[in-house]
Design an enzyme around this catalytic site. Structure first.
Site, PDB file in Angstrom:
ATOM      1  N   GLU A  50       0.021  -2.900  -2.825  1.00 22.52           N
ATOM      2  CA  GLU A  50      -0.454  -3.683  -1.893  1.00 22.52           C
ATOM      3  C   GLU A  50      -0.735  -2.725  -0.527  1.00 22.52           C
ATOM      4  O   GLU A  50      -1.521  -3.129   0.283  1.00 22.52           O
ATOM      5  CB  GLU A  50       0.213  -4.968  -1.664  1.00 22.52           C
ATOM      6  CG  GLU A  50       0.138  -6.175  -2.516  1.00 22.52           C
ATOM      7  CD  GLU A  50       1.083  -5.892  -3.669  1.00 22.52           C
ATOM      8  OE1 GLU A  50       1.351  -6.570  -4.920  1.00 22.52           O
ATOM      9  OE2 GLU A  50       2.017  -4.896  -3.492  1.00 22.52           O
ATOM     10  N   HIS A  77       2.515   4.683  16.382  1.00 22.58           N
ATOM     11  CA  HIS A  77       2.096   6.110  15.883  1.00 22.58           C
ATOM     12  C   HIS A  77       0.775   6.042  15.195  1.00 22.58           C
ATOM     13  O   HIS A  77       0.212   7.190  15.198  1.00 22.58           O
ATOM     14  CB  HIS A  77       3.264   6.753  15.384  1.00 22.58           C
ATOM     15  CG  HIS A  77       4.473   6.985  16.169  1.00 22.58           C
ATOM     16  ND1 HIS A  77       5.309   7.758  15.991  1.00 22.58           N
ATOM     17  CD2 HIS A  77       4.656   6.226  17.535  1.00 22.58           C
ATOM     18  CE1 HIS A  77       6.346   7.582  16.846  1.00 22.58           C
ATOM     19  NE2 HIS A  77       6.118   6.847  17.915  1.00 22.58           N
TER      20      HIS A  77
END
Length: 149
Positions: A50, A77
């Site tokens: 997934e 980030h």
């Protein structure tokens, strides 16, 4: 999720039967890329597939998270726009904590993170293929006068 002020677009699955997760990954990825959803969430057994499948779609940055630290870092980030979690890996309480953290965390806009994401986007742009790109944009093609020769 409505009580948290989050609108949900459910693209399935709606059974407990085994399904081909790439089919649903494409639905999630397209919803994000076409602006119908700000972010996507994929749930599976391990969460691995997934995460892998949506990452094949240019513009998608899917992150597999099983704790709040990786959830926060994937947003701050990496500006992840799809969250993947493994239902057989974490319990429901931790999953809610991961999801809440991921939804509440914004991208930091730190120049080093922008620079790195720009490099990824440039690589994606250099390796795009026309037919998937048209599909991503919701456009179908029409071919006239196709002959074997």
């Amino acid at each position: 999720m409505a009580e948290a002020g989050v609108e949900v677009i459910d693209v399935g699955t709606h059974t407990s039967q085994s399904v081909d997760y790439p089919d649903f990954a494409l639905k999630v990825a397209l919803a994000v890329l076409q602006g119908r959803a700000d972010r996507g969430i994929m749930l599976g057994g391990s969460g691995q597939g997934e995460q892998i499948a949506p990452n094949k779609v240019p513009g998608i940055r899917a992150a597999l998270c099983h704790d709040t630290y990786t959830a926060r870092m994937s947003r701050e980030h990496n500006n992840a726009n799809v969250l993947s979690m493994g239902a057989r890996v974490i319990g429901i309480e931790v999953a809610w904590d991961v999801l809440s953290t991921w939804l509440a965390t914004d991208f930091s806009y730190d120049p080093r993170h922008i620079r790195r994401l720009d490099k990824i986007a440039a690589w994606e742009a250099q390796h795009r293929f026309p037919l998937p790109e048209l599909a991503r944009l919701g456009q179908s093609i029409w071919l006239d006068n196709i002959h074997r020769e």
